[in-house]
Design a protein around this motif. Structure first.
Motif, PDB file in Angstrom:
ATOM      1  N   LYS A 204       0.830  -1.208   0.000  1.00  0.00           N
ATOM      2  CA  LYS A 204       0.000   0.000   0.000  1.00  0.00           C
ATOM      3  C   LYS A 204       0.863   1.256   0.000  1.00  0.00           C
ATOM      4  CE  LYS A 204      -3.769   2.367   2.388  1.00  0.00           C
ATOM      5  NZ  LYS A 204      -3.088   3.682   2.289  1.00  0.00           N
ATOM      6  N   LYS A 205       1.959   1.241   0.779  1.00  0.00           N
ATOM      7  CA  LYS A 205       2.838   2.406   0.812  1.00  0.00           C
ATOM      8  C   LYS A 205       3.493   2.636  -0.548  1.00  0.00           C
ATOM      9  CE  LYS A 205       2.085   3.705   4.998  1.00  0.00           C
ATOM     10  NZ  LYS A 205       3.058   3.736   6.092  1.00  0.00           N
ATOM     11  N   LEU A 206       3.863   1.555  -1.234  1.00  0.00           N
ATOM     12  CA  LEU A 206       4.405   1.702  -2.584  1.00  0.00           C
ATOM     13  C   LEU A 206       3.346   2.297  -3.516  1.00  0.00           C
ATOM     14  CD1 LEU A 206       6.397  -1.638  -2.894  1.00  0.00           C
ATOM     15  CD2 LEU A 206       7.376   0.653  -3.005  1.00  0.00           C
ATOM     16  N   GLY A 207       2.104   1.854  -3.338  1.00  0.00           N
ATOM     17  CA  GLY A 207       1.019   2.424  -4.132  1.00  0.00           C
ATOM     18  C   GLY A 207       0.827   3.898  -3.865  1.00  0.00           C
ATOM     19  N   ASP A 208       1.063   4.307  -2.622  1.00  0.00           N
ATOM     20  CA  ASP A 208       0.896   5.716  -2.258  1.00  0.00           C
ATOM     21  C   ASP A 208       1.877   6.629  -2.987  1.00  0.00           C
ATOM     22  OD1 ASP A 208      -1.167   5.068  -0.567  1.00  0.00           O
ATOM     23  OD2 ASP A 208       0.035   5.101   1.261  1.00  0.00           O
ATOM     24  N   VAL A 209       3.042   6.084  -3.380  1.00  0.00           N
ATOM     25  CA  VAL A 209       4.004   6.910  -4.125  1.00  0.00           C
ATOM     26  C   VAL A 209       3.904   6.660  -5.628  1.00  0.00           C
ATOM     27  CG1 VAL A 209       5.611   7.134  -2.208  1.00  0.00           C
ATOM     28  CG2 VAL A 209       5.884   5.225  -3.808  1.00  0.00           C
ATOM     29  N   GLY A 210       2.929   5.855  -6.039  1.00  0.00           N
ATOM     30  CA  GLY A 210       2.684   5.700  -7.469  1.00  0.00           C
ATOM     31  C   GLY A 210       3.220   4.443  -8.101  1.00  0.00           C
ATOM     32  N   ILE A 211       3.566   3.444  -7.283  1.00  0.00           N
ATOM     33  CA  ILE A 211       4.061   2.187  -7.836  1.00  0.00           C
ATOM     34  C   ILE A 211       3.134   1.060  -7.410  1.00  0.00           C
ATOM     35  CG2 ILE A 211       5.974   0.548  -7.904  1.00  0.00           C
ATOM     36  CD1 ILE A 211       7.862   2.813  -7.332  1.00  0.00           C
ATOM     37  N   GLU A 212       2.547   0.385  -8.377  1.00  0.00           N
ATOM     38  CA  GLU A 212       1.634  -0.716  -8.100  1.00  0.00           C
ATOM     39  C   GLU A 212       2.257  -2.039  -8.540  1.00  0.00           C
ATOM     40  OE1 GLU A 212      -1.064  -0.433  -6.457  1.00  0.00           O
ATOM     41  OE2 GLU A 212      -1.636   1.677  -6.581  1.00  0.00           O
ATOM     42  N   LYS A 213       1.915  -3.089  -7.828  1.00  0.00           N
ATOM     43  CA  LYS A 213       2.282  -4.465  -8.204  1.00  0.00           C
ATOM     44  C   LYS A 213       3.784  -4.661  -8.358  1.00  0.00           C
ATOM     45  CE  LYS A 213      -2.106  -5.011 -10.642  1.00  0.00           C
ATOM     46  NZ  LYS A 213      -2.762  -5.305 -11.951  1.00  0.00           N
ATOM     47  N   ALA A 214       4.575  -3.923  -7.584  1.00  0.00           N
ATOM     48  CA  ALA A 214       6.026  -4.053  -7.692  1.00  0.00           C
ATOM     49  C   ALA A 214       6.558  -5.226  -6.875  1.00  0.00           C
ATOM     50  CB  ALA A 214       6.714  -2.760  -7.251  1.00  0.00           C
ATOM     51  N   ILE A 215       5.824  -5.615  -5.819  1.00  0.00           N
ATOM     52  CA  ILE A 215       6.262  -6.736  -4.987  1.00  0.00           C
ATOM     53  C   ILE A 215       5.558  -8.003  -5.471  1.00  0.00           C
ATOM     54  CG2 ILE A 215       6.380  -7.711  -2.676  1.00  0.00           C
ATOM     55  CD1 ILE A 215       6.423  -4.909  -1.544  1.00  0.00           C
ATOM     56  N   GLU A 216       6.326  -8.909  -6.037  1.00  0.00           N
ATOM     57  CA  GLU A 216       5.780 -10.156  -6.530  1.00  0.00           C
ATOM     58  C   GLU A 216       5.912 -11.244  -5.462  1.00  0.00           C
ATOM     59  OE1 GLU A 216       7.440 -11.360 -10.225  1.00  0.00           O
ATOM     60  OE2 GLU A 216       7.470  -9.320 -11.042  1.00  0.00           O
ATOM     61  N   THR A 217       4.856 -12.009  -5.274  1.00  0.00           N
ATOM     62  CA  THR A 217       4.906 -13.154  -4.371  1.00  0.00           C
ATOM     63  C   THR A 217       5.410 -14.363  -5.147  1.00  0.00           C
ATOM     64  OG1 THR A 217       3.039 -12.327  -3.065  1.00  0.00           O
ATOM     65  CG2 THR A 217       3.585 -14.657  -2.839  1.00  0.00           C
ATOM     66  N   ILE A 218       6.519 -14.926  -4.703  1.00  0.00           N
ATOM     67  CA  ILE A 218       7.075 -16.133  -5.314  1.00  0.00           C
ATOM     68  C   ILE A 218       6.617 -17.304  -4.461  1.00  0.00           C
ATOM     69  CG2 ILE A 218       9.133 -17.261  -6.191  1.00  0.00           C
ATOM     70  CD1 ILE A 218       8.542 -14.461  -7.392  1.00  0.00           C
ATOM     71  N   ARG A 219       5.611 -18.010  -4.940  1.00  0.00           N
ATOM     72  CA  ARG A 219       4.937 -19.031  -4.139  1.00  0.00           C
ATOM     73  C   ARG A 219       5.915 -20.045  -3.547  1.00  0.00           C
ATOM     74  NH1 ARG A 219      -0.239 -20.278  -3.665  1.00  0.00           N
ATOM     75  NH2 ARG A 219      -0.783 -18.888  -5.402  1.00  0.00           N
ATOM     76  N   GLY A 220       5.781 -20.227  -2.237  1.00  0.00           N
ATOM     77  CA  GLY A 220       6.599 -21.209  -1.537  1.00  0.00           C
ATOM     78  C   GLY A 220       8.017 -20.771  -1.255  1.00  0.00           C
ATOM     79  N   THR A 221       8.376 -19.544  -1.679  1.00  0.00           N
ATOM     80  CA  THR A 221       9.763 -19.095  -1.513  1.00  0.00           C
ATOM     81  C   THR A 221       9.854 -17.759  -0.786  1.00  0.00           C
ATOM     82  OG1 THR A 221      10.357 -20.212  -3.569  1.00  0.00           O
ATOM     83  CG2 THR A 221      11.926 -18.601  -2.699  1.00  0.00           C
ATOM     84  N   GLY A 222       9.258 -16.725  -1.374  1.00  0.00           N
ATOM     85  CA  GLY A 222       9.373 -15.400  -0.757  1.00  0.00           C
ATOM     86  C   GLY A 222       8.803 -14.323  -1.649  1.00  0.00           C
ATOM     87  N   TYR A 223       9.544 -13.215  -1.775  1.00  0.00           N
ATOM     88  CA  TYR A 223       9.049 -12.061  -2.517  1.00  0.00           C
ATOM     89  C   TYR A 223      10.169 -11.462  -3.362  1.00  0.00           C
ATOM     90  CZ  TYR A 223       5.225 -12.254   0.879  1.00  0.00           C
ATOM     91  OH  TYR A 223       4.179 -12.659   1.658  1.00  0.00           O
ATOM     92  N   MET A 224       9.753 -10.748  -4.405  1.00  0.00           N
ATOM     93  CA  MET A 224      10.718 -10.066  -5.267  1.00  0.00           C
ATOM     94  C   MET A 224      10.207  -8.662  -5.580  1.00  0.00           C
ATOM     95  SD  MET A 224      11.884 -10.919  -9.198  1.00  0.00           S
ATOM     96  CE  MET A 224      12.509 -12.551  -8.794  1.00  0.00           C
ATOM     97  N   LEU A 225      11.116  -7.684  -5.508  1.00  0.00           N
ATOM     98  CA  LEU A 225      10.790  -6.318  -5.897  1.00  0.00           C
ATOM     99  C   LEU A 225      11.226  -6.100  -7.330  1.00  0.00           C
ATOM    100  CD1 LEU A 225       9.762  -3.488  -4.945  1.00  0.00           C
ATOM    101  CD2 LEU A 225      12.162  -2.929  -4.521  1.00  0.00           C
ATOM    102  N   ARG A 226      10.260  -5.735  -8.174  1.00  0.00           N
ATOM    103  CA  ARG A 226      10.565  -5.504  -9.582  1.00  0.00           C
ATOM    104  C   ARG A 226       9.767  -4.292 -10.040  1.00  0.00           C
ATOM    105  NH1 ARG A 226       9.745 -10.484 -13.435  1.00  0.00           N
ATOM    106  NH2 ARG A 226      11.455 -11.227 -12.136  1.00  0.00           N
ATOM    107  N   ILE A 227      10.476  -3.217 -10.313  1.00  0.00           N
ATOM    108  CA  ILE A 227       9.822  -1.968 -10.718  1.00  0.00           C
ATOM    109  C   ILE A 227       9.930  -1.841 -12.228  1.00  0.00           C
ATOM    110  CG2 ILE A 227       9.778   0.541 -10.458  1.00  0.00           C
ATOM    111  CD1 ILE A 227      11.142   0.160  -7.749  1.00  0.00           C
ATOM    112  N   GLN A 228       8.797  -1.984 -12.887  1.00  0.00           N
ATOM    113  CA  GLN A 228       8.754  -1.882 -14.334  1.00  0.00           C
ATOM    114  C   GLN A 228       7.754  -0.806 -14.729  1.00  0.00           C
ATOM    115  OE1 GLN A 228       7.742  -5.856 -15.575  1.00  0.00           O
ATOM    116  NE2 GLN A 228       9.817  -6.627 -15.199  1.00  0.00           N
TER     117      GLN A 228
END
Length: 233
Positions: A204-228
């Motif tokens: 939500k905080k990333l969305g507040d600065v204008g970035i959506e869907k940047a944190i990807e959930t990697i099922r069974g492993t963790g998370y990845m930040l990808r700003i495209q």
């Protein structure tokens, strides 16, 4: 000489803490009036605060937030309340550690000395402000501030730790265990559901600065930040 402020309404515990701390050449002040703890804080300018949760008038969470408006000094909660949410609230309010009563005084002293080393000793950061940046997203950890282009948003300490960890490993997977370690040194106090809650807030905080869907959930492993380009709101 470092100064420690004890905010504890159990005078026996406060006195014993003072006695043990003074053995390590620390200057200790005990708050005796809980009407305005900030008066004592501003009077003594402590390097570290030991803060009880259950206090007269306002609780420790309130005073922790008030202290954080003035200082980034280490704050360690001491409380008989050992519930997970109490400890989460402490961290969210700006605390650095949590000590559950009854506690071993040697452990308490070790935690105090550890925080003092991190803040002022050999582990302390340099005077230059730390900045963590990736793809135009800039985090100022010491100010708990996130900025992207012309927008900025304030963060909680936990949100800042999560974003910093993801930024450090941008475009790579960060394991859930690694993130749990970052938000609490002892994983016994934080479960996967708590991490899920924090990740939702962080998104939500990333969305507040204008970035959506940047944190990807990697099922069974963790998370990845990808700003495209398509991630931007």
């Amino acid at each position: 000489m470092f100064t420690v402020l004890i905010v504890e309404d159990d005078q026996k515990i406060a006195s014993l803490l003072k006695e043990h701390l003074e053995k390590y050449n620390l200057l200790v002040h005990i708050v005796t009036s809980f009407t305005d703890v900030l008066d004592d804080f501003q009077k003594h300018h402590p390097n570290l605060v030991l803060l009880d949760v259950n206090l007269p008038k306002y609780d420790g969470f309130y005073w922790c937030r008030q202290i954080r408006t003035l200082s980034t000094c280490p704050i360690i909660f001491i409380s008989a309340r050992d519930g997970k949410m109490d400890q989460v609230m402490a961290l969210e309010s700006g605390a650095d550690d949590y000590l559950t009563k009854p506690f071993d005084y040697d452990v308490a002293i070790a935690k105090v000395n550890s925080q003092l080393r991190r803040a002022y000793g050999s582990y302390a950061p340099t005077n230059q402000e730390r900045i963590v940046e990736h793809a135009g997203l800039t985090l100022y950890p010491e100010r708990l501030l996130l900025r992207y282009q012309s927008k900025e948003v304030e963060l909680s300490q936990t949100e800042s730790k999560l974003i910093e960890t993801l930024l450090d490993k941008a475009e790579r997977v960060v394991s859930r265990d690694r993130l749990l370690e970052k938000i609490w040194d002892d994983q016994l106090f934080v479960d996967d559901n708590t991490l899920n809650v924090y990740m939702t807030r962080t998104r939500k905080k990333l969305g507040d600065v204008g970035i959506e869907k940047a944190i990807e959930t990697i099922r069974g492993t963790g998370y990845m930040l990808r700003i495209q380009e398509e991630n931007k709101a």
